[in-house]
Scaffold this motif. Structure first.
Motif, PDB file in Angstrom:
ATOM      1  N   LYS A   7      18.641  -1.052  12.657  1.00 53.14           N
ATOM      2  CA  LYS A   7      17.445  -0.306  12.251  1.00 53.14           C
ATOM      3  C   LYS A   7      17.039  -0.649  10.820  1.00 53.14           C
ATOM      4  CE  LYS A   7      17.598   3.609  15.387  1.00 53.14           C
ATOM      5  NZ  LYS A   7      17.865   5.023  15.532  1.00 53.14           N
ATOM      6  N   TYR A   8      18.041  -0.847   9.969  1.00 48.43           N
ATOM      7  CA  TYR A   8      17.754  -1.210   8.570  1.00 48.43           C
ATOM      8  C   TYR A   8      16.968  -2.521   8.525  1.00 48.43           C
ATOM      9  CZ  TYR A   8      18.607  -2.572   3.709  1.00 48.43           C
ATOM     10  OH  TYR A   8      18.450  -2.967   2.407  1.00 48.43           O
ATOM     11  N   LYS A   9      17.449  -3.495   9.269  1.00 47.91           N
ATOM     12  CA  LYS A   9      16.778  -4.799   9.302  1.00 47.91           C
ATOM     13  C   LYS A   9      15.367  -4.675   9.883  1.00 47.91           C
ATOM     14  CE  LYS A   9      17.224  -9.609  10.819  1.00 47.91           C
ATOM     15  NZ  LYS A   9      15.889  -9.830  10.303  1.00 47.91           N
ATOM     16  N   LYS A  10      15.225  -3.881  10.934  1.00 46.60           N
ATOM     17  CA  LYS A  10      13.903  -3.666  11.536  1.00 46.60           C
ATOM     18  C   LYS A  10      12.935  -3.062  10.523  1.00 46.60           C
ATOM     19  CE  LYS A  10      14.233  -2.885  16.505  1.00 46.60           C
ATOM     20  NZ  LYS A  10      14.262  -1.842  17.538  1.00 46.60           N
ATOM     21  N   ILE A  11      13.422  -2.091   9.762  1.00 49.35           N
ATOM     22  CA  ILE A  11      12.576  -1.426   8.763  1.00 49.35           C
ATOM     23  C   ILE A  11      12.185  -2.403   7.662  1.00 49.35           C
ATOM     24  CG2 ILE A  11      12.466   0.401   7.007  1.00 49.35           C
ATOM     25  CD1 ILE A  11      14.416   2.016   8.922  1.00 49.35           C
ATOM     26  N   VAL A  12      13.136  -3.201   7.188  1.00 52.49           N
ATOM     27  CA  VAL A  12      12.843  -4.197   6.141  1.00 52.49           C
ATOM     28  C   VAL A  12      11.796  -5.196   6.639  1.00 52.49           C
ATOM     29  CG1 VAL A  12      13.824  -6.155   4.868  1.00 52.49           C
ATOM     30  CG2 VAL A  12      15.012  -3.972   4.862  1.00 52.49           C
ATOM     31  N   ASP A  13      11.980  -5.700   7.853  1.00 54.20           N
ATOM     32  CA  ASP A  13      11.020  -6.658   8.410  1.00 54.20           C
ATOM     33  C   ASP A  13       9.643  -6.021   8.623  1.00 54.20           C
ATOM     34  OD1 ASP A  13      12.959  -8.605   8.369  1.00 54.20           O
ATOM     35  OD2 ASP A  13      13.466  -8.442  10.492  1.00 54.20           O
ATOM     36  N   ALA A  14       9.639  -4.779   9.094  1.00 56.67           N
ATOM     37  CA  ALA A  14       8.368  -4.063   9.286  1.00 56.67           C
ATOM     38  C   ALA A  14       7.675  -3.855   7.943  1.00 56.67           C
ATOM     39  CB  ALA A  14       8.620  -2.723   9.968  1.00 56.67           C
ATOM     40  N   ALA A  15       8.448  -3.538   6.906  1.00 60.08           N
ATOM     41  CA  ALA A  15       7.878  -3.317   5.569  1.00 60.08           C
ATOM     42  C   ALA A  15       7.200  -4.586   5.060  1.00 60.08           C
ATOM     43  CB  ALA A  15       8.966  -2.862   4.601  1.00 60.08           C
ATOM     44  N   VAL A  16       7.816  -5.741   5.275  1.00 59.88           N
ATOM     45  CA  VAL A  16       7.213  -7.012   4.856  1.00 59.88           C
ATOM     46  C   VAL A  16       5.853  -7.173   5.523  1.00 59.88           C
ATOM     47  CG1 VAL A  16       7.395  -9.537   4.987  1.00 59.88           C
ATOM     48  CG2 VAL A  16       9.393  -8.188   4.342  1.00 59.88           C
ATOM     49  N   SER A  17       5.810  -6.920   6.810  1.00 62.31           N
ATOM     50  CA  SER A  17       4.573  -7.076   7.581  1.00 62.31           C
ATOM     51  C   SER A  17       3.493  -6.090   7.119  1.00 62.31           C
ATOM     52  CB  SER A  17       4.895  -6.872   9.062  1.00 62.31           C
ATOM     53  OG  SER A  17       3.728  -6.931   9.824  1.00 62.31           O
ATOM     54  N   ILE A  18       3.840  -4.820   7.000  1.00 56.83           N
ATOM     55  CA  ILE A  18       2.870  -3.780   6.628  1.00 56.83           C
ATOM     56  C   ILE A  18       2.392  -3.963   5.188  1.00 56.83           C
ATOM     57  CG2 ILE A  18       2.574  -1.286   6.256  1.00 56.83           C
ATOM     58  CD1 ILE A  18       2.499  -2.155   9.242  1.00 56.83           C
ATOM     59  N   ILE A  19       3.298  -4.278   4.269  1.00 57.78           N
ATOM     60  CA  ILE A  19       2.900  -4.472   2.864  1.00 57.78           C
ATOM     61  C   ILE A  19       1.998  -5.702   2.742  1.00 57.78           C
ATOM     62  CG2 ILE A  19       3.739  -5.009   0.531  1.00 57.78           C
ATOM     63  CD1 ILE A  19       6.245  -3.245   1.249  1.00 57.78           C
ATOM     64  N   ALA A  20       2.315  -6.770   3.476  1.00 55.87           N
ATOM     65  CA  ALA A  20       1.485  -7.988   3.436  1.00 55.87           C
ATOM     66  C   ALA A  20       0.081  -7.705   3.965  1.00 55.87           C
ATOM     67  CB  ALA A  20       2.141  -9.107   4.231  1.00 55.87           C
ATOM     68  N   GLN A  21      -0.010  -6.915   5.027  1.00 52.63           N
ATOM     69  CA  GLN A  21      -1.308  -6.632   5.646  1.00 52.63           C
ATOM     70  C   GLN A  21      -2.146  -5.626   4.859  1.00 52.63           C
ATOM     71  OE1 GLN A  21      -0.624  -5.379   9.747  1.00 52.63           O
ATOM     72  NE2 GLN A  21       0.950  -6.956   9.943  1.00 52.63           N
ATOM     73  N   ASN A  22      -1.486  -4.608   4.292  1.00 49.68           N
ATOM     74  CA  ASN A  22      -2.210  -3.488   3.686  1.00 49.68           C
ATOM     75  C   ASN A  22      -2.125  -3.424   2.166  1.00 49.68           C
ATOM     76  OD1 ASN A  22      -2.862  -1.800   6.264  1.00 49.68           O
ATOM     77  ND2 ASN A  22      -0.715  -2.356   6.457  1.00 49.68           N
ATOM     78  N   GLY A  23      -1.203  -4.182   1.566  1.00 52.44           N
ATOM     79  CA  GLY A  23      -0.938  -4.033   0.140  1.00 52.44           C
ATOM     80  C   GLY A  23       0.092  -2.933  -0.055  1.00 52.44           C
ATOM     81  N   TYR A  24       0.861  -3.029  -1.115  1.00 47.99           N
ATOM     82  CA  TYR A  24       1.950  -2.078  -1.362  1.00 47.99           C
ATOM     83  C   TYR A  24       1.431  -0.642  -1.463  1.00 47.99           C
ATOM     84  CZ  TYR A  24       5.597   0.491  -3.788  1.00 47.99           C
ATOM     85  OH  TYR A  24       6.518   1.435  -4.147  1.00 47.99           O
ATOM     86  N   HIS A  25       0.357  -0.439  -2.225  1.00 45.84           N
ATOM     87  CA  HIS A  25      -0.127   0.918  -2.475  1.00 45.84           C
ATOM     88  C   HIS A  25      -0.693   1.580  -1.221  1.00 45.84           C
ATOM     89  CE1 HIS A  25       0.853   0.623  -6.648  1.00 45.84           C
ATOM     90  NE2 HIS A  25       0.202  -0.523  -6.726  1.00 45.84           N
ATOM     91  N   GLN A  26      -1.238   0.795  -0.301  1.00 42.68           N
ATOM     92  CA  GLN A  26      -1.791   1.334   0.946  1.00 42.68           C
ATOM     93  C   GLN A  26      -0.772   1.324   2.092  1.00 42.68           C
ATOM     94  OE1 GLN A  26      -4.102  -0.282  -1.226  1.00 42.68           O
ATOM     95  NE2 GLN A  26      -4.676   1.865  -1.455  1.00 42.68           N
ATOM     96  N   ALA A  27       0.385   0.768   1.842  1.00 40.84           N
ATOM     97  CA  ALA A  27       1.409   0.685   2.900  1.00 40.84           C
ATOM     98  C   ALA A  27       2.112   2.041   3.016  1.00 40.84           C
ATOM     99  CB  ALA A  27       2.413  -0.410   2.572  1.00 40.84           C
ATOM    100  N   GLN A  28       1.735   2.800   4.016  1.00 42.30           N
ATOM    101  CA  GLN A  28       2.332   4.122   4.194  1.00 42.30           C
ATOM    102  C   GLN A  28       3.661   3.997   4.926  1.00 42.30           C
ATOM    103  OE1 GLN A  28      -1.049   5.369   6.373  1.00 42.30           O
ATOM    104  NE2 GLN A  28      -1.960   6.479   4.655  1.00 42.30           N
TER     105      GLN A  28
END
Length: 193
Positions: A7-28
């Protein structure tokens, strides 16, 4: 250890994807949880907050770079060839994971001073390994005995980093890995000159 949990790895990988798409500040955090396929609350079992997720992303991904440089240092090759392998690997990892390139080159730079300090702490291991590579080149006579290791490290890492940032800013339109031989040649001539 949490790093080894799926789950940790899944969350880290998901964070990369969401931050790249939305920007850090908009990545909820809720978007990261949804992308990872976990409940929002699950994220807080592994991370204190969104900043902690960003630092963890950087720690996980920098470990990939550092582990490869450790392997390179063990190889029976001249220091200049090891330097080439390091440059090529750095470019290849980011070329192959374009979301990660956006996160490392753009999103991490927009963070708070405290966050940047934590990021620099993570970067230290990679830079220490680069120092070891440069020292090896001095000891073998490949690089000048009077080479300023600190300055050479800044030149090497700065060039790799800026070349990657430029590639990201140009919408990753060309093959970053193809630049490795030219970057290597320029850096070597700068150190030997």
């Amino acid at each position: 250890m949490k790093r080894e949990k799926p789950k940790y790895k899944k969350i880290v990988d998901a964070a990369v994807s969401i931050i790249a798409q939305n920007g850090y500040h908009q990545a909820q955090v809720s978007k990261i949880a949804k992308e990872a396929g976990v409940a929002d609350g699950t994220i807080y079992l592994y991370f204190k907050n969104k900043e902690d997720i960003l630092i963890s992303v950087f720690q996980e991904k920098m470990a990939v770079f550092a582990d490869y440089v450790k392997e390179i240092l063990e190889m029976d090759l001249p220091a200049s060839d090891k330097l080439y392998k390091m440059i090529e690997n750095h470019f290849k990892v980011l070329h192959d994971d374009r979301n990660l390139a956006i996160v490392t080159q753009l999103e991490l730079r927009q963070s708070s001073k405290e966050l940047r300090f934590r990021i620099n702490e993570v970067l230290k291991e990679y830079l220490t390994l680069l120092d070891a590579l440069l020292r090896e080149g001095i000891d073998s006579g490949e690089f000048p005995a009077d080479l300023d290791i600190r300055l050479a490290r800044q030149m090497v890492f700065g060039t790799i980093d800026e070349t990657t940032t430029s590639w990201v800013m140009n919408d990753q339109k060309y093959d970053l890995v193809e630049l490795a031989p030219r970057v290597h040649k320029l850096l070597l001539s700068g150190m030997k000159g």
